[in-house]
Write an enzyme that holds these catalytic residues in place. Structure first.
Site, PDB file in Angstrom:
ATOM      1  CB  CYS A  12      -0.871  -0.037   1.248  1.00  0.00           C
ATOM      2  SG  CYS A  12      -1.965   1.375   1.414  1.00  0.00           S
ATOM      3  CG  HIS A  36      -5.651  -2.546  -1.301  1.00  0.00           C
ATOM      4  ND1 HIS A  36      -4.584  -3.179  -0.708  1.00  0.00           N
ATOM      5  CD2 HIS A  36      -5.449  -1.212  -1.115  1.00  0.00           C
ATOM      6  CE1 HIS A  36      -3.769  -2.257  -0.176  1.00  0.00           C
ATOM      7  NE2 HIS A  36      -4.265  -1.057  -0.415  1.00  0.00           N
ATOM      8  CD  GLU A  37      -6.706   1.249  -3.870  1.00  0.00           C
ATOM      9  OE1 GLU A  37      -6.802   2.194  -3.061  1.00  0.00           O
ATOM     10  OE2 GLU A  37      -5.646   0.608  -4.042  1.00  0.00           O
ATOM     11  CG  HIS A  94      -7.329   2.541   1.326  1.00  0.00           C
ATOM     12  ND1 HIS A  94      -6.552   2.593   2.460  1.00  0.00           N
ATOM     13  CD2 HIS A  94      -6.524   2.010   0.363  1.00  0.00           C
ATOM     14  CE1 HIS A  94      -5.345   2.114   2.198  1.00  0.00           C
ATOM     15  NE2 HIS A  94      -5.292   1.743   0.929  1.00  0.00           N
TER      16      HIS A  94
HETATM   17 NI    NI Z   1      -3.649   0.941  -0.029  1.00  0.00          NI
END
Ligand code: NI
Length: 187
Positions: free
Chosen positions: A114, A157-158, A161
């Site tokens: 990341c 993954h995004e 966030h």
């Molecule tokens: Ni990330």
């Protein structure tokens, strides 16, 4: 243009916040933020620009990583099979939403990294192998797409966030490289 200085790192509270939906029509600031995020990814994959501006290569970026707690992600995933072909996925997504996913799970054999984490954190991050996603583009047009394997993993993954979740939250502390037999390993 955005550089690594603009990216906040783990420990910053914005990375742990649940980001807000973006309201349409978008303000110029929100349009520019999305474009800048996308440009950062493209620049980071250009060997000359990446070196010149000291950019870590990335395939995805979420607005909270720029300290904007908004539901915006950018993805730029090169097509590894075709050197100069079209990217596998190239988009700025506003208010992305996971609407369904496969039973099948998958993880990257190499683990994940990341741009907000300046250290390797080894281990499997088990996610859904296939997802269906809705999002709006900068004009507010609604899109619905299906993604699988690597692209599905990057987008998840995004999306994490936007909900204050870091990839290593998913790693098993005691056995970082444990995954059930039916989890697809992507290399
Ligand atoms: Ni990330």
């Amino acid at each position: 243009m955005l550089t690594m200085k603009d990216i906040i790192r783990e420990g910053h509270p914005t990375l742990r916040a649940v980001a807000e939906e973006v309201v349409f029509p978008l303000s110029d600031d929100m349009i520019k933020l999305g474009q800048d995020m996308h440009d950062f990814l493209k620049n980071s994959q250009d060997p000359v620009l990446a070196k010149k501006y000291e950019l870590r290569g990335g395939v995805g970026l979420a607005a909270p990583q720029l300290n904007f707690s908004k539901r915006i992600i950018a993805v730029e995933i090169p097509n590894m099979e075709e050197e100069n072909g079209k990217p596998l996925l190239s988009a700025v997504m506003y208010n992305p939403k996971l609407v369904s996913h496969s039973v099948q799970q998958a993880c990257l054999e190499e683990g994940e990294g990341c741009l907000s984490v300046d250290r390797p954190v080894p281990g499997y991050v088990v996610r859904q192998a296939r997802i269906t996603l809705t999002y709006q583009d900068a004009q507010g047009t609604q899109h619905k797409i299906r993604l699988k394997n690597y692209a599905a993993i990057v987008v998840q993954h995004e999306l994490d966030h936007l909900n204050g979740i870091m990839f290593y939250d998913h790693i098993n502390d005691k056995e970082p490289f444990f995954a059930p037999d039916d989890v697809l390993l992507i290399n």
